[in-house]
Design an enzyme around this catalytic site. Sequence first.
Site, PDB file in Angstrom:
ATOM      1  N   ASP A   7       0.863  -1.182   0.000  1.00 12.72           N
ATOM      2  CA  ASP A   7       0.000   0.000   0.000  1.00 12.72           C
ATOM      3  C   ASP A   7       0.904   1.238   0.000  1.00 12.72           C
ATOM      4  O   ASP A   7       1.676   1.451   0.933  1.00 12.72           O
ATOM      5  CB  ASP A   7      -0.888  -0.020   1.248  1.00 12.72           C
ATOM      6  CG  ASP A   7      -1.966   1.057   1.229  1.00 12.72           C
ATOM      7  OD1 ASP A   7      -1.834   2.003   0.431  1.00 12.72           O
ATOM      8  OD2 ASP A   7      -2.916   0.955   2.015  1.00 12.72           O
ATOM      9  N   ASP A 106      -2.509   2.524  -6.224  1.00  6.89           N
ATOM     10  CA  ASP A 106      -1.559   2.522  -5.113  1.00  6.89           C
ATOM     11  C   ASP A 106      -1.636   1.284  -4.224  1.00  6.89           C
ATOM     12  O   ASP A 106      -1.147   1.299  -3.090  1.00  6.89           O
ATOM     13  CB  ASP A 106      -1.741   3.782  -4.260  1.00  6.89           C
ATOM     14  CG  ASP A 106      -3.146   3.909  -3.683  1.00  6.89           C
ATOM     15  OD1 ASP A 106      -4.002   3.065  -3.994  1.00  6.89           O
ATOM     16  OD2 ASP A 106      -3.391   4.866  -2.924  1.00  6.89           O
ATOM     17  N   GLU A 107      -2.194   0.192  -4.761  1.00  9.64           N
ATOM     18  CA  GLU A 107      -2.292  -1.048  -3.985  1.00  9.64           C
ATOM     19  C   GLU A 107      -2.040  -2.260  -4.878  1.00  9.64           C
ATOM     20  O   GLU A 107      -2.519  -2.300  -6.019  1.00  9.64           O
ATOM     21  CB  GLU A 107      -3.673  -1.196  -3.349  1.00  9.64           C
ATOM     22  CG  GLU A 107      -4.018  -0.142  -2.318  1.00  9.64           C
ATOM     23  CD  GLU A 107      -5.408  -0.375  -1.734  1.00  9.64           C
ATOM     24  OE1 GLU A 107      -5.635   0.041  -0.594  1.00  9.64           O
ATOM     25  OE2 GLU A 107      -6.265  -0.960  -2.429  1.00  9.64           O
TER      26      GLU A 107
END
Length: 354
Positions: A7, A106-107
């Site tokens: 993350d 973003d993950e």
Amino acid sequence: MIVLFVDFDYFFAQVEEVLNPELKGKPVAVCVFSGRFKDSGAIATSNYEARKLGIKSGMPIPKAKEIAPNVIYLPIRKDLYKQVSDRIMYGILSKYSSKIEIASIDEAYLDITDKVKDYYEAYQLGKKIKDEIYQKEKITVTIGIAPNKVFAKIIAEMNKPNGLGILKPEEVEGFIRSLPIDEVPGVGESIYSKLREMGIKYLYDVLKVDFEKLKNEIGKSKASYLYSLANNTYAEPVKEKVRKHIGRYVTMKKNSRDIKEILPYLKKAIDEAYSKANGGIPKTLAVVAIMEDLDIVSREKTFNFGISKDKAYLEAEKLLEEIIKSDKRRLRRVGVRLGKIYKSTTLDNFFNNV
């Protein structure tokens, strides 16, 4: 199964901090302006300094400015963030596992079951990934490692920011008994309210409720999901996703504007990108330059036919020349992005495909 979840910490705002170090330590919020009136829109993300002042994702911009007028409010630059994300996802994370699921900009989930022998090695791998991302991009990430995707995500959330958490198999039962039900991904306010009415405070409490009753209250899909988590039988695999494009970037030994100095690095990036395409041929080619101040400049061209690697060398040089002519800064890194990647059993026909 051993799942490693990555993350990116307050990603949009963090990219802005990397590009402008003067922002570091100051409250920053990245905004999606709707354009209806001066401050219409919402907060996309904020750094931790801004969060301490009460600025949260999804908050209307006028309300945020009323609460914290001294926060630095910046317009979202999603194309820029996507380029940084791609470099991390495809240039770094994809090296550590052939099974990678990019959940968002973003993950990402990595199945590292066949990459490590135990959770000690998994922890060491997590540290290596964190170090490489920071070394190459100056971006901090939080990593969670666990026997399934959901628990890995929760562990990461518990260790933000810039953390590395791990949940070993022997710790799962205690974890399930102590995990507040509202910390389970997918349990929003509406479902949480219904679960509390049924006396469910922790994940383990789900097993105390008749499944039919739970299904009637929150639906079969969500009920099955929570039951499998509470029973420790949840095992959804990391799902590899088809790439829409492939990017490769190379850091030069010194900053330069000399095309002759830059070309060997650009060709290396092209070689690596085509190798990663596994026989796929792109119709879109972009040259990406990371400038000396870490700003990003790119030029892209789409063709009516697939282009070979040799053709990409020639076209990439032209795009590089365009960048240098339009910008006076020196380049720190250079790379390519291949898009609209296709595979064909008859390459002669493919190259003439219009």
